[in-house]
Design a protein around this motif. Structure first.
Motif, PDB file in Angstrom:
ATOM      1  N   TRP A  99     -75.689  25.854 106.332  1.00 45.00           N
ATOM      2  CA  TRP A  99     -75.378  25.748 104.836  1.00 45.00           C
ATOM      3  C   TRP A  99     -76.804  24.361 104.644  1.00 45.00           C
ATOM      4  O   TRP A  99     -76.309  23.025 104.531  1.00 45.00           O
ATOM      5  CB  TRP A  99     -74.453  25.218 104.221  1.00 45.00           C
ATOM      6  CG  TRP A  99     -73.351  26.304 104.169  1.00 45.00           C
ATOM      7  CD1 TRP A  99     -73.270  27.551 103.381  1.00 45.00           C
ATOM      8  CD2 TRP A  99     -72.203  26.785 105.310  1.00 45.00           C
ATOM      9  NE1 TRP A  99     -72.313  28.908 103.662  1.00 45.00           N
ATOM     10  CE2 TRP A  99     -71.784  27.875 104.855  1.00 45.00           C
ATOM     11  CE3 TRP A  99     -71.703  26.150 105.778  1.00 45.00           C
ATOM     12  CZ2 TRP A  99     -70.607  28.404 105.339  1.00 45.00           C
ATOM     13  CZ3 TRP A  99     -70.960  26.206 106.421  1.00 45.00           C
ATOM     14  CH2 TRP A  99     -69.960  27.631 105.967  1.00 45.00           C
ATOM     15  N   LEU A 102     -75.631  21.397 102.262  1.00 40.09           N
ATOM     16  CA  LEU A 102     -75.105  20.741 102.594  1.00 40.09           C
ATOM     17  C   LEU A 102     -74.583  20.470 104.365  1.00 40.09           C
ATOM     18  O   LEU A 102     -75.381  19.729 104.356  1.00 40.09           O
ATOM     19  CB  LEU A 102     -73.675  21.845 102.729  1.00 40.09           C
ATOM     20  CG  LEU A 102     -73.706  22.792 101.328  1.00 40.09           C
ATOM     21  CD1 LEU A 102     -72.015  23.596 101.731  1.00 40.09           C
ATOM     22  CD2 LEU A 102     -73.023  22.009 100.288  1.00 40.09           C
ATOM     23  N   TRP A 118     -64.995  17.562 105.603  1.00 38.99           N
ATOM     24  CA  TRP A 118     -64.732  18.560 104.605  1.00 38.99           C
ATOM     25  C   TRP A 118     -66.409  18.547 104.413  1.00 38.99           C
ATOM     26  O   TRP A 118     -67.089  17.964 105.398  1.00 38.99           O
ATOM     27  CB  TRP A 118     -64.156  18.884 103.493  1.00 38.99           C
ATOM     28  CG  TRP A 118     -64.202  17.313 102.710  1.00 38.99           C
ATOM     29  CD1 TRP A 118     -64.974  16.396 102.755  1.00 38.99           C
ATOM     30  CD2 TRP A 118     -63.798  17.221 101.116  1.00 38.99           C
ATOM     31  NE1 TRP A 118     -64.940  15.250 101.731  1.00 38.99           N
ATOM     32  CE2 TRP A 118     -63.986  15.612 101.385  1.00 38.99           C
ATOM     33  CE3 TRP A 118     -63.045  17.670 100.468  1.00 38.99           C
ATOM     34  CZ2 TRP A 118     -64.096  14.709  99.780  1.00 38.99           C
ATOM     35  CZ3 TRP A 118     -62.560  17.170  99.425  1.00 38.99           C
ATOM     36  CH2 TRP A 118     -63.476  15.816  99.249  1.00 38.99           C
ATOM     37  N   LEU A 119     -66.860  19.744 104.211  1.00 38.61           N
ATOM     38  CA  LEU A 119     -68.356  19.964 103.449  1.00 38.61           C
ATOM     39  C   LEU A 119     -68.947  19.566 102.036  1.00 38.61           C
ATOM     40  O   LEU A 119     -67.985  19.633 101.577  1.00 38.61           O
ATOM     41  CB  LEU A 119     -68.586  21.510 103.497  1.00 38.61           C
ATOM     42  CG  LEU A 119     -68.849  21.711 104.578  1.00 38.61           C
ATOM     43  CD1 LEU A 119     -68.427  23.806 104.733  1.00 38.61           C
ATOM     44  CD2 LEU A 119     -69.669  21.686 105.812  1.00 38.61           C
ATOM     45  N   ARG A 121     -72.349  18.347  99.384  1.00 33.18           N
ATOM     46  CA  ARG A 121     -73.553  18.529  98.897  1.00 33.18           C
ATOM     47  C   ARG A 121     -74.452  17.293  99.288  1.00 33.18           C
ATOM     48  O   ARG A 121     -73.695  16.021  99.901  1.00 33.18           O
ATOM     49  CB  ARG A 121     -73.847  18.382  97.729  1.00 33.18           C
ATOM     50  CG  ARG A 121     -75.273  18.790  96.919  1.00 33.18           C
ATOM     51  CD  ARG A 121     -74.726  20.006  96.923  1.00 33.18           C
ATOM     52  NE  ARG A 121     -74.414  21.113  96.345  1.00 33.18           N
ATOM     53  CZ  ARG A 121     -73.891  22.141  97.111  1.00 33.18           C
ATOM     54  NH1 ARG A 121     -74.813  22.599  97.206  1.00 33.18           N
ATOM     55  NH2 ARG A 121     -73.425  23.044  95.677  1.00 33.18           N
ATOM     56  N   TRP A 139     -67.980  30.006  97.615  1.00 31.85           N
ATOM     57  CA  TRP A 139     -69.372  29.117  98.273  1.00 31.85           C
ATOM     58  C   TRP A 139     -70.185  28.703  97.804  1.00 31.85           C
ATOM     59  O   TRP A 139     -71.242  28.024  98.174  1.00 31.85           O
ATOM     60  CB  TRP A 139     -70.007  29.711  99.158  1.00 31.85           C
ATOM     61  CG  TRP A 139     -68.853  30.471 100.811  1.00 31.85           C
ATOM     62  CD1 TRP A 139     -67.949  30.644 100.441  1.00 31.85           C
ATOM     63  CD2 TRP A 139     -69.741  30.848 101.530  1.00 31.85           C
ATOM     64  NE1 TRP A 139     -67.348  31.489 101.717  1.00 31.85           N
ATOM     65  CE2 TRP A 139     -68.046  31.735 102.074  1.00 31.85           C
ATOM     66  CE3 TRP A 139     -70.765  30.878 102.279  1.00 31.85           C
ATOM     67  CZ2 TRP A 139     -68.712  32.100 103.804  1.00 31.85           C
ATOM     68  CZ3 TRP A 139     -70.769  32.375 103.943  1.00 31.85           C
ATOM     69  CH2 TRP A 139     -69.857  32.219 104.252  1.00 31.85           C
ATOM     70  N   CYS A 141     -70.102  25.285  95.067  1.00 30.54           N
ATOM     71  CA  CYS A 141     -69.429  24.270  95.313  1.00 30.54           C
ATOM     72  C   CYS A 141     -68.728  23.279  96.453  1.00 30.54           C
ATOM     73  O   CYS A 141     -68.007  24.004  96.988  1.00 30.54           O
ATOM     74  CB  CYS A 141     -69.082  24.461  93.610  1.00 30.54           C
ATOM     75  SG  CYS A 141     -67.857  25.208  93.218  1.00 30.54           S
ATOM     76  N   THR A 142     -68.688  22.974  96.206  1.00 30.11           N
ATOM     77  CA  THR A 142     -67.386  21.649  96.841  1.00 30.11           C
ATOM     78  C   THR A 142     -66.217  20.966  96.080  1.00 30.11           C
ATOM     79  O   THR A 142     -66.999  21.124  94.785  1.00 30.11           O
ATOM     80  CB  THR A 142     -68.090  20.348  98.005  1.00 30.11           C
ATOM     81  OG1 THR A 142     -68.439  19.519  96.271  1.00 30.11           O
ATOM     82  CG2 THR A 142     -69.002  21.275  98.371  1.00 30.11           C
ATOM     83  N   PHE A 184     -60.403  26.249  98.485  1.00 30.95           N
ATOM     84  CA  PHE A 184     -61.334  25.083  98.870  1.00 30.95           C
ATOM     85  C   PHE A 184     -60.916  25.152 100.469  1.00 30.95           C
ATOM     86  O   PHE A 184     -59.818  25.361 101.001  1.00 30.95           O
ATOM     87  CB  PHE A 184     -61.623  24.149  98.381  1.00 30.95           C
ATOM     88  CG  PHE A 184     -62.484  24.449  97.037  1.00 30.95           C
ATOM     89  CD1 PHE A 184     -63.715  23.913  96.953  1.00 30.95           C
ATOM     90  CD2 PHE A 184     -61.259  23.755  96.636  1.00 30.95           C
ATOM     91  CE1 PHE A 184     -64.073  23.841  95.564  1.00 30.95           C
ATOM     92  CE2 PHE A 184     -61.658  23.853  94.702  1.00 30.95           C
ATOM     93  CZ  PHE A 184     -62.833  23.754  94.868  1.00 30.95           C
ATOM     94  N   LEU A 188     -65.849  23.917 100.517  1.00 35.65           N
ATOM     95  CA  LEU A 188     -65.996  25.216  99.959  1.00 35.65           C
ATOM     96  C   LEU A 188     -65.670  25.624  99.393  1.00 35.65           C
ATOM     97  O   LEU A 188     -64.745  26.426  99.871  1.00 35.65           O
ATOM     98  CB  LEU A 188     -66.832  25.499 101.176  1.00 35.65           C
ATOM     99  CG  LEU A 188     -68.522  26.084 100.603  1.00 35.65           C
ATOM    100  CD1 LEU A 188     -69.138  25.557  99.983  1.00 35.65           C
ATOM    101  CD2 LEU A 188     -69.038  26.726 101.737  1.00 35.65           C
ATOM    102  N   GLN A 190     -63.622  28.787  98.143  1.00 32.78           N
ATOM    103  CA  GLN A 190     -63.446  30.105  98.527  1.00 32.78           C
ATOM    104  C   GLN A 190     -63.207  31.477  97.232  1.00 32.78           C
ATOM    105  O   GLN A 190     -63.554  32.110  97.319  1.00 32.78           O
ATOM    106  CB  GLN A 190     -62.330  30.071  99.280  1.00 32.78           C
ATOM    107  CG  GLN A 190     -62.593  29.501 100.065  1.00 32.78           C
ATOM    108  CD  GLN A 190     -63.673  29.450 101.545  1.00 32.78           C
ATOM    109  OE1 GLN A 190     -64.268  31.252 101.843  1.00 32.78           O
ATOM    110  NE2 GLN A 190     -64.585  28.927 101.696  1.00 32.78           N
TER     111      GLN A 190
END
Length: 198
Positions: A99, A102, A118-119, A121, A139, A141-142, A184, A188, A190
């Motif tokens: 990604w 990210l 966590w992931l 931007r 997948w 957005c966060t 999430f 991310l 789900q």
């Protein structure tokens, strides 16, 4: 005399990406398969990477979390100080080739105690436009992006480690605002479930 065990190969950033995917396996099998093929890894590779990661997490003399991430991912791309309420911490960020837009972020307290992973931007990467339920694709957005777009959002307890939830109201395709719950994994999105109307 039994044969000597071969030393385990190093745990690599590729293995770590497979660990991230393994936690997402319950939600979006098609996206997961595409991502796994992009990485050139088999389902067995993903299971083995997850097995080794879990072994590292639970080893009696395992590394502290921050040291473990450094050993697997190398030196972070950036380290920045951050204040969240009364807590001062440092945000460590690593690129995630799967990604590119990210970063994997680890928040650590002053003594190195990790309290969030966590992931997020990547700096400078365009954030998704989130206005309606239709914009909330898996997948896309966060956690923090969804929370800002659909404020006021309420955190929900995750169903497993590395999972988070948000409750909020969003308009559907016909403009009707509905109560929703989003789940999430590693930060991310789900899936989103409509739970009713406000």
């Amino acid at each position: 005399m039994p044969p000597a065990k071969r030393p385990a190969s190093p745990f690599t950033p590729l293995d770590f990406q497979l660990v991230l995917l393994r936690r997402m396996a319950d939600h979006n099998p098609r996206l997961l398969e595409e991502a796994r093929h992009t990485l050139g890894a088999s389902a067995a590779d993903m299971r083995e990477a997850n097995r080794r990661w879990q072994a590292m997490l639970h080893a009696p003399r395992g590394r502290a979390a921050l040291s473990r991430y450094r050993s697997v991912l190398g030196e972070p791309e950036s380290v920045t100080g951050r204040r969240i309420g009364d807590l001062s911490c440092e945000a460590f960020r690593w690129p995630v080739p799967l990604w590119p837009e990210l970063r994997f972020e680890v928040l650590a307290a002053p003594k190195g105690v990790v309290w969030n992973e966590w992931l997020v931007r990547a700096p400078g990467a365009p954030a998704p436009v989130l206005r309606t339920l239709e914009d909330l694709a898996p997948w896309s957005c966060t956690v923090d992006e969804a929370a800002r777009a659909f404020a006021p959002a309420r955190p929900l307890e995750g169903t497993a480690p590395t999972r988070w939830g948000l409750a909020f109201a969003a308009a559907d395709g016909s403009g009707v605002r509905r109560e929703c719950a989003a789940e999430f994994t590693w930060g991310l999105l789900q899936r989103v479930a409509v739970t009713g109307r406000p």
